[in-house]
Design a protein around this motif. Structure first.
Motif, short mmCIF file in Angstrom:
data_model
loop_
_atom_site.label_atom_id
_atom_site.label_comp_id
_atom_site.label_asym_id
_atom_site.label_seq_id
_atom_site.Cartn_x
_atom_site.Cartn_y
_atom_site.Cartn_z
N GLY A 128 -26.12 -22.64 78.59
CA GLY A 128 -25.78 -21.88 77.39
C GLY A 128 -25.80 -22.81 76.20
N GLY A 129 -25.27 -22.34 75.09
CA GLY A 129 -25.23 -23.18 73.90
C GLY A 129 -24.50 -22.49 72.77
N ASP A 130 -23.79 -23.26 71.97
CA ASP A 130 -22.99 -22.75 70.86
C ASP A 130 -23.61 -23.19 69.54
N LEU A 131 -24.42 -22.32 68.94
CA LEU A 131 -25.10 -22.66 67.69
C LEU A 131 -24.10 -22.91 66.56
N LYS A 132 -23.03 -22.12 66.50
CA LYS A 132 -22.05 -22.28 65.42
C LYS A 132 -21.36 -23.63 65.48
N ALA A 133 -21.01 -24.06 66.70
CA ALA A 133 -20.37 -25.38 66.85
C ALA A 133 -21.33 -26.49 66.42
N ALA A 134 -22.60 -26.33 66.78
CA ALA A 134 -23.62 -27.31 66.39
C ALA A 134 -23.79 -27.35 64.87
N GLN A 135 -23.81 -26.17 64.24
CA GLN A 135 -23.97 -26.10 62.79
C GLN A 135 -22.77 -26.71 62.07
N ARG A 136 -21.56 -26.47 62.60
CA ARG A 136 -20.36 -27.08 62.00
C ARG A 136 -20.45 -28.60 62.07
N THR A 137 -20.93 -29.10 63.20
CA THR A 137 -21.08 -30.55 63.37
C THR A 137 -22.07 -31.11 62.37
N PHE A 138 -23.19 -30.42 62.19
CA PHE A 138 -24.17 -30.84 61.19
C PHE A 138 -23.53 -30.88 59.80
N GLU A 139 -22.79 -29.82 59.43
CA GLU A 139 -22.17 -29.75 58.11
C GLU A 139 -21.19 -30.91 57.90
N ASN A 140 -20.42 -31.25 58.94
CA ASN A 140 -19.47 -32.36 58.84
C ASN A 140 -20.19 -33.69 58.66
N MET A 141 -21.31 -33.86 59.36
CA MET A 141 -21.97 -35.16 59.36
C MET A 141 -22.91 -35.38 58.17
N LYS A 142 -23.28 -34.30 57.50
CA LYS A 142 -24.20 -34.50 56.37
C LYS A 142 -23.51 -35.20 55.20
N ASN A 143 -22.17 -35.27 55.25
CA ASN A 143 -21.42 -35.96 54.20
C ASN A 143 -20.71 -37.22 54.68
N ASN A 144 -20.98 -37.63 55.92
CA ASN A 144 -20.24 -38.78 56.44
C ASN A 144 -21.04 -40.08 56.38
N GLY A 145 -22.04 -40.12 55.51
CA GLY A 145 -22.78 -41.34 55.29
C GLY A 145 -23.88 -41.58 56.32
N ASP A 147 -25.64 -45.11 58.70
CA ASP A 147 -25.74 -46.53 59.02
C ASP A 147 -26.86 -46.69 60.04
N ILE A 148 -27.74 -47.64 59.82
CA ILE A 148 -28.94 -47.79 60.64
C ILE A 148 -28.62 -48.01 62.11
N GLY A 149 -27.44 -48.61 62.41
CA GLY A 149 -27.14 -48.92 63.81
C GLY A 149 -26.18 -47.95 64.48
N PHE A 150 -25.23 -47.37 63.69
CA PHE A 150 -24.12 -46.65 64.32
C PHE A 150 -23.97 -45.19 63.89
N ASN A 151 -24.64 -44.79 62.82
CA ASN A 151 -24.45 -43.44 62.31
C ASN A 151 -25.77 -42.99 61.69
N ASN A 152 -26.74 -42.76 62.55
CA ASN A 152 -28.11 -42.56 62.09
C ASN A 152 -28.70 -41.24 62.59
N CYS A 153 -30.00 -41.07 62.44
CA CYS A 153 -30.67 -39.83 62.87
C CYS A 153 -30.45 -39.55 64.35
N LEU A 154 -30.39 -40.59 65.17
CA LEU A 154 -30.22 -40.42 66.61
C LEU A 154 -28.79 -40.08 66.98
N THR A 155 -27.82 -40.85 66.48
CA THR A 155 -26.42 -40.59 66.84
C THR A 155 -25.97 -39.23 66.35
N ALA A 159 -24.67 -36.07 68.69
CA ALA A 159 -23.41 -35.37 68.41
C ALA A 159 -23.63 -33.86 68.31
N ILE A 160 -24.71 -33.46 67.67
CA ILE A 160 -25.03 -32.04 67.55
C ILE A 160 -25.34 -31.44 68.92
#
Length: 201
Positions: A128-145, A147-155, A159-160
């Motif tokens: 299964g899958g929860d699209l709303k939970a994934a979208q909330r995670t995206f919204e939270n992370m689009k403003n959290n900066g 970092d090339i090593g620890f907070n990047n496109c992959l991480t 998380a999503i």
């Protein structure tokens, strides 16, 4: 056993064989983006992304399918653009929704990207899958900066995926910190459980 009974049995057996063969054979070839029902998560790789000091570390985008409407997907990425971006500043995150064909057209030509920007993708099916939970995670992370090593496109993609389907534990989706996206896509996911082989994009 008389002839009419034999004919009747043959007819029943023939019908049963048709039913069994119909239920055993998949309606869509397994391994395609639209195969089966339920959830599905895909990771897209741009192997030439993140050029730093003469080396390319790769860039990824994510996509997840609505388990209740398998013709609908949402997808996105975080583009960064610098080695570090402070929280609250634009980190190049974007999100879209539509069909699988919409996804493929968008992810090839989105924004400033040239056609063929992404080279390959690979997917994993989920119950299964929860699209709303994934979208909330995206919204939270689009403003959290960024970092090339620890907070990047992959991480952020990982998380999503994990919010979309908590079943995607570290066995299926290992931690991506300090791992170049190119290596994660090609090597880490080869050793993870459930991921299909990469397909040329």
């Amino acid at each position: 056993m008389n002839r009419p009974t034999t004919r009747k049995h043959r007819t029943v057996l023939s019908l049963l064989a048709v039913v069994l063969s119909a239920t055993a054979a998949p309606l869509v070839a397994p391994g395609t983006a639209e195969a089966a029902t339920g959830g599905r998560a895909c990771l897209f790789l741009d192997k030439e992304g993140a050029p730093i000091a003469g080396r390319t570390y790769g860039h990824v985008a994510w996509a997840i399918r609505d388990p209740k409407n398998t013709s609908h997907w949402i997808w996105g990425a975080t583009e960064g653009g610098k080695l570090h971006i402070d929280a609250g500043q634009d980190n190049g995150s974007w999100i879209k929704g539509g069909t699988w064909d919409d996804l493929r057209r968008s992810i090839k030509k989105d924004g400033h990207h040239k056609p063929g920007y992404y080279d390959a993708y690979r997917c994993i099916n989920t119950a299964g899958g929860d699209l709303k939970a994934a979208q909330r995670t995206f919204e939270n992370m689009k403003n959290n900066g960024y970092d090339i090593g620890f907070n990047n496109c992959l991480t952020k993609s990982i998380a999503i995926f994990r919010k979309y389907s908590p079943a995607l534990s570290s066995k299926h989706l290992p931690d991506g910190q300090t791992t170049p996206p190119r290596n994660y896509f090609a090597t880490t996911l080869d050793n993870a459980s459930g991921w299909e082989k990469a397909r040329t994009y």
